[in-house]
Design an enzyme around this catalytic site. Sequence first.
Site, PDB file in Angstrom:
ATOM      1  N   PRO A 247      96.886  27.638  29.649  1.00  0.00           N
ATOM      2  CA  PRO A 247      97.707  26.560  29.763  1.00  0.00           C
ATOM      3  C   PRO A 247      98.253  26.057  28.627  1.00  0.00           C
ATOM      4  O   PRO A 247      98.044  24.923  28.145  1.00  0.00           O
ATOM      5  CB  PRO A 247      96.775  25.430  30.609  1.00  0.00           C
ATOM      6  CG  PRO A 247      95.622  25.577  30.185  1.00  0.00           C
ATOM      7  CD  PRO A 247      95.332  27.158  29.796  1.00  0.00           C
ATOM      8  N   CYS A 248      99.137  26.919  27.859  1.00  0.00           N
ATOM      9  CA  CYS A 248      99.792  26.541  26.684  1.00  0.00           C
ATOM     10  C   CYS A 248     100.914  25.152  26.918  1.00  0.00           C
ATOM     11  O   CYS A 248     101.073  24.377  26.126  1.00  0.00           O
ATOM     12  CB  CYS A 248     100.452  27.535  26.083  1.00  0.00           C
ATOM     13  SG  CYS A 248     101.488  28.365  26.840  1.00  0.00           S
ATOM     14  N   HIS A 249     101.295  25.142  28.180  1.00  0.00           N
ATOM     15  CA  HIS A 249     102.146  23.961  28.819  1.00  0.00           C
ATOM     16  C   HIS A 249     101.490  22.614  28.388  1.00  0.00           C
ATOM     17  O   HIS A 249     102.059  21.664  28.483  1.00  0.00           O
ATOM     18  CB  HIS A 249     102.448  24.129  30.210  1.00  0.00           C
ATOM     19  CG  HIS A 249     101.456  24.361  31.190  1.00  0.00           C
ATOM     20  ND1 HIS A 249     100.755  25.621  31.477  1.00  0.00           N
ATOM     21  CD2 HIS A 249     100.857  23.388  31.970  1.00  0.00           C
ATOM     22  CE1 HIS A 249      99.862  25.248  32.322  1.00  0.00           C
ATOM     23  NE2 HIS A 249      99.756  24.257  32.637  1.00  0.00           N
TER      24      HIS A 249
END
Length: 283
Positions: A247-249
């Site tokens: 989850p780089c978001h």
Amino acid sequence: MKTQQEIDYTRIADAIGFFKENFKAQPKLDEVAEHVNLSPFHFQRMFKDWAGVTPKQFLQYLSVEHAKEILKQEDANVFNTALETGLSGGGRLHDLFIKVEGMTPGEYRNGGAMLQINYSFADTPFGKVIVASTSKGICHMAFVDEGEEKALEQIKTNFPNAVYNQLVDRIQQNALFIFTQDWSRLDEIKLHLKGTDFQIKVWETLLKVPAGGLTTYASLAKKAGSENAYRAVGTAVGSNPVAFLIPCHRVIKSTGEIGQYHWGSSRKNAIIGWEAALKESVE
């Protein structure tokens, strides 16, 4: 031709962008609905079906004030509590059920000549994705914004000598449950990734940021054991080969601003708000 889900997501993303750009003017529902060429009734219903909350509630999740509160909670042991319990209300934190295995040099030497890679395309709440797997796990997931051929070529750039089969397998199907909002059906997801030891450490640390949670590059660097290497951590985040699952978001600016995203800031806003709404629904 776009599917109805892709059309709906495009409208949702457009609406979120309109809200964010015109937030100070506090646009009314009628204005946003007109912007996406829908009646107010249809837009409200479509948005709530998609996000589980009203457009106004969703926008609150994207405010700087909300983000700052989440970042404060990260320092208040929410991070550790999530790790200890593996639960978020009635829903399981999917991140804790994702395991990363780094590829050995022999598995991707000579452009992946030793790899058999299955791939398929699937619709998600945030647009179409391509997902690819080896016998050990997911090796690639990306949003398809420029057509299926280009999406496949990107995988082949990473593994030019692998053998490719367009085939939906169980590994892919299980990973795609991540988008259903029903994580009770989720078994352990395995990732089989090509990366340096440092990159894999950063990706594993990212997986510990719970759904609905947020972190900053500096905080992520500290948790990854590289407190003074936040720029290198940022590069590792940007090289993430598995969209959404890693989850780089959830990495935002220390000011509480959402910031940029490889797959577009509107999509990042959509994902963060969607996860925040889901978290609220199970607490």
